[in-house]
Design a protein around this motif. Structure first.
Motif, mmCIF file in Angstrom:
data_model
loop_
_atom_site.group_PDB
_atom_site.id
_atom_site.type_symbol
_atom_site.label_atom_id
_atom_site.label_comp_id
_atom_site.label_asym_id
_atom_site.label_seq_id
_atom_site.Cartn_x
_atom_site.Cartn_y
_atom_site.Cartn_z
ATOM 1 N N LYS A 150 64.801 58.117 -7.093
ATOM 2 C CA LYS A 150 64.034 57.325 -8.060
ATOM 3 C C LYS A 150 63.179 58.220 -8.967
ATOM 4 N N MET A 151 62.720 59.356 -8.410
ATOM 5 C CA MET A 151 61.960 60.289 -9.239
ATOM 6 C C MET A 151 62.858 60.857 -10.329
ATOM 7 N N GLU A 187 60.561 49.152 -11.178
ATOM 8 C CA GLU A 187 60.136 50.174 -10.220
ATOM 9 C C GLU A 187 60.202 51.571 -10.837
ATOM 10 N N ILE A 188 61.247 51.834 -11.595
ATOM 11 C CA ILE A 188 61.388 53.146 -12.239
ATOM 12 C C ILE A 188 60.310 53.344 -13.300
ATOM 13 N N THR A 191 57.191 54.229 -11.478
ATOM 14 C CA THR A 191 57.311 55.626 -11.029
ATOM 15 C C THR A 191 57.013 56.584 -12.167
ATOM 16 N N SER A 197 57.204 59.045 -6.784
ATOM 17 C CA SER A 197 58.045 57.917 -6.373
ATOM 18 C C SER A 197 57.881 57.643 -4.888
#
Length: 259
Positions: A150-151, A187-188, A191, A197
């Motif tokens: 996700k990072m 969510e991204i 982040t 993340s």
């Protein structure tokens, strides 16, 4: 050879260096490129450029993107990058930094790099606790449900993230896996704004993780530094208290790879 470098500085790339310089430009771009987009950079005739791209693709150093016209790093170029990152001198210092932050936090820490299908664990320092989660070096994990993945997704330009999202399969991996594409998009974005993340039982039941970025000299995310732990020992709230320690170590790793 010195004459070859002199020619390159004058914008005349020697024949024996053309393919290497082409691969260098593709890697430097950070996004898929077309032969025509590199024409001015390389100052080579169009037929020569297309021949070089075709040669590099046939040998596995470049890989055609989904649009059929542009190219990105192929499996052999990505493996070359991993092997370079794992050179003995560089790896010795990198492991020292990784070991230091793992001891400070008291949990397993990992460095992962992006591949086409997910993140690959490049280095790892285990916790001393007998209860640990086994994700050995070389393991590939998905982008969408891991802290490291996700990072990396958060570092992509919007157009490339949307392209990923349009084709990604968001299979259930843990009890909290985000399988809705709009929720993953949100969510991204979260982040991206906070700079780290999380994974709260999204990849694996009973595991929490956080990750921070490691940058190249052009401020692109080339790898991630993460820590994970079983929930029996630390939940996500407890683990998130170590974000600053991870960021400090990631800064040291960024300086190392760009030195």
């Amino acid at each position: 050879m010195p004459d070859d470098f002199a020619n390159e500085r004058r914008g005349q790339i020697p024949t024996n260096l053309r393919l290497l310089v082409l691969l260098e430009e593709v890697a430097k771009a950070g996004v898929p490129v077309t032969p025509s987009s590199l024409k001015d950079n390389l100052n080579l005739p169009k037929p020569t450029l297309h021949r070089l791209f075709n040669t590099a693709e046939a040998a596995g150093f470049l890989q055609r993107d989904i649009d059929g016209r542009s190219y990105g790093p192929g499996p052999r170029l990505r493996q070359l990058s991993l092997n370079t990152m794992s050179s003995q001198r560089l790896r010795t210092v990198r492991l020292a930094i990784l070991r230091s932050v793992a001891e400070q936090i008291g949990e397993t820490c990992n460095i992962a790099t992006p591949d086409r299908e997910g993140m690959i664990y490049l280095d790892r320092v285990e916790t001393h606790w007998p209860l640990r989660i086994q994700l050995p070096v070389g393991t590939q994990v998905p982008f969408y449900c891991t802290a490291s993945g996700k990072m990396y997704l958060a570092s992509l330009r919007s157009a490339y993230f949307e392209r990923y999202l349009s084709t990604a399969r968001l299979d259930m991996r843990g009890p909290n896996t985000i399988t809705n594409k709009q929720q993953l998009k949100a969510e991204i974005e979260t982040t991206r704004k906070r700079g780290y993340s999380t994974d709260n039982e999204e990849f694996m039941e009973g595991m929490a993780a956080i990750a921070v970025p490691i940058f190249d000299d052009r401020k692109r995310v080339v790898s991630t530094l993460s820590v994970h732990a079983p929930l029996q020992r630390r939940d996500l709230v407890e683990l998130s208290k170590n974000v600053e320690a991870l960021k400090t170590a990631a800064h040291e790793l960024t300086e190392l790879i760009n030195s």
